[in-house]
Scaffold this active site. Structure first.
Site, PDB file in Angstrom:
ATOM      1  N   HIS A  32     -94.188 -34.722 -10.987  1.00 34.38           N
ATOM      2  CA  HIS A  32     -95.476 -34.059 -11.248  1.00 34.38           C
ATOM      3  C   HIS A  32     -95.789 -34.112 -12.730  1.00 34.38           C
ATOM      4  O   HIS A  32     -94.891 -34.193 -13.568  1.00 34.38           O
ATOM      5  CB  HIS A  32     -95.484 -32.607 -10.741  1.00 34.38           C
ATOM      6  CG  HIS A  32     -94.327 -31.795 -11.216  1.00 34.38           C
ATOM      7  ND1 HIS A  32     -93.087 -31.844 -10.626  1.00 34.38           N
ATOM      8  CD2 HIS A  32     -94.212 -30.909 -12.240  1.00 34.38           C
ATOM      9  CE1 HIS A  32     -92.259 -31.030 -11.258  1.00 34.38           C
ATOM     10  NE2 HIS A  32     -92.915 -30.461 -12.250  1.00 34.38           N
ATOM     11  N   HIS A  53     -97.796 -31.953 -15.650  1.00 31.29           N
ATOM     12  CA  HIS A  53     -98.443 -30.691 -16.007  1.00 31.29           C
ATOM     13  C   HIS A  53     -99.686 -30.971 -16.847  1.00 31.29           C
ATOM     14  O   HIS A  53     -99.617 -31.714 -17.843  1.00 31.29           O
ATOM     15  CB  HIS A  53     -97.514 -29.825 -16.867  1.00 31.29           C
ATOM     16  CG  HIS A  53     -96.315 -29.307 -16.150  1.00 31.29           C
ATOM     17  ND1 HIS A  53     -96.272 -28.050 -15.590  1.00 31.29           N
ATOM     18  CD2 HIS A  53     -95.098 -29.867 -15.904  1.00 31.29           C
ATOM     19  CE1 HIS A  53     -95.073 -27.861 -15.047  1.00 31.29           C
ATOM     20  NE2 HIS A  53     -94.339 -28.946 -15.219  1.00 31.29           N
TER      21      HIS A  53
HETATM   22  P1  5GP Z   1     -91.170 -28.245 -13.624  1.00 29.82           P
HETATM   23  O1  5GP Z   1     -90.392 -27.135 -14.274  1.00 29.82           O
HETATM   24  O2  5GP Z   1     -90.402 -28.839 -12.457  1.00 29.82           O
HETATM   25  O3  5GP Z   1     -91.681 -29.284 -14.562  1.00 29.82           O
HETATM   26  O4  5GP Z   1     -92.477 -27.560 -13.054  1.00 29.82           O
HETATM   27  C1  5GP Z   1     -92.559 -26.937 -11.823  1.00 29.82           C
HETATM   28  C2  5GP Z   1     -93.844 -26.126 -11.823  1.00 29.82           C
HETATM   29  O5  5GP Z   1     -94.198 -25.886 -10.480  1.00 29.82           O
HETATM   30  C3  5GP Z   1     -93.734 -24.762 -12.507  1.00 29.82           C
HETATM   31  O6  5GP Z   1     -94.726 -24.695 -13.533  1.00 29.82           O
HETATM   32  C4  5GP Z   1     -94.006 -23.764 -11.386  1.00 29.82           C
HETATM   33  O7  5GP Z   1     -94.769 -22.669 -11.817  1.00 29.82           O
HETATM   34  C5  5GP Z   1     -94.742 -24.593 -10.370  1.00 29.82           C
HETATM   35  N1  5GP Z   1     -94.526 -24.221  -8.987  1.00 29.82           N
HETATM   36  C6  5GP Z   1     -93.323 -24.027  -8.377  1.00 29.82           C
HETATM   37  N2  5GP Z   1     -93.504 -23.750  -7.067  1.00 29.82           N
HETATM   38  C7  5GP Z   1     -94.848 -23.812  -6.845  1.00 29.82           C
HETATM   39  C8  5GP Z   1     -95.658 -23.624  -5.681  1.00 29.82           C
HETATM   40  O8  5GP Z   1     -95.180 -23.344  -4.580  1.00 29.82           O
HETATM   41  N3  5GP Z   1     -96.991 -23.783  -5.837  1.00 29.82           N
HETATM   42  C9  5GP Z   1     -97.569 -24.074  -7.037  1.00 29.82           C
HETATM   43  N4  5GP Z   1     -98.899 -24.212  -7.067  1.00 29.82           N
HETATM   44  N5  5GP Z   1     -96.845 -24.241  -8.156  1.00 29.82           N
HETATM   45  C10 5GP Z   1     -95.501 -24.108  -8.068  1.00 29.82           C
END
Ligand code: 5GP
Ligand code: ZN
Length: 135
Positions: free
Chosen positions: A99, A101
């Site tokens: 993903h 951001h």
């Molecule tokens: P990472 O730390 O893997 O780069 O980012 C994961 C992101 O996914 C975090 O910013 C977290 O808030 C978001 N996130 C985790 N679970 C969910 C979910 O079920 N729905 C949504 N919309 N965001 C999520």
């Protein structure tokens, strides 16, 4: 990936606040936003990280990131914009479905997205550049 939450969200099996969708991607609002409008670009197919994402989809993903940044900046009137993409637990990845951001920034948002600058010697920089510059 049957147990991947972002697969389920990207394919509409779990509802999300979708702000854009096409054949390859869904863009949703992050539930734990760094700032108002923080969104995530999710490919509809499962790729764990950038190493697994094929190049053609990588090009599409980052082109979409640029377009979303423009559109979100227009609509939100934010003062700046961070595009962040984490790979691996050490790099802060918590959901192991690729993903990007999209983080609108506001002058008073109180967030800090960054790192502590190191102080490498000239020799260390030369050596690192040599290693990385080799085929
Ligand atoms: P990472 O730390 O893997 O780069 O980012 C994961 C992101 O996914 C975090 O910013 C977290 O808030 C978001 N996130 C985790 N679970 C969910 C979910 O079920 N729905 C949504 N919309 N965001 C999520
Ligand atoms: Zn997945």
């Amino acid at each position: 990936m049957s147990d991947c939450i972002f697969c389920k969200i990207a394919n509409g099996e779990i509802p999300s606040r979708t702000i854009y969708e096409d054949d390859l991607f869904r863009v949703i609002l992050d539930l734990g936003p760094a700032a108002r409008g923080h969104a995530l670009i999710l490919p509809k197919e499962h790729y764990g990280n950038i190493y697994e994402l094929p190049e053609d989809k990588t090009a599409r993903a980052f082109t979409l990131a640029k377009r979303m940044a423009e559109r979100m900046t227009d609509k939100l009137g934010c003062d700046g914009f961070n595009i962040v993409q984490n790979n691996g637990e050490t790099a802060g990845q918590t959901v192991f479905h690729f993903h990007i951001h999209l983080i609108p920034r506001y002058s008073n948002d109180g967030q800090k997205i960054g790192w502590n600058p190191g102080k490498p010697s000239e020799e260390e920089l030369d050596e690192t550049a040599r290693i990385l510059g080799e085929d």
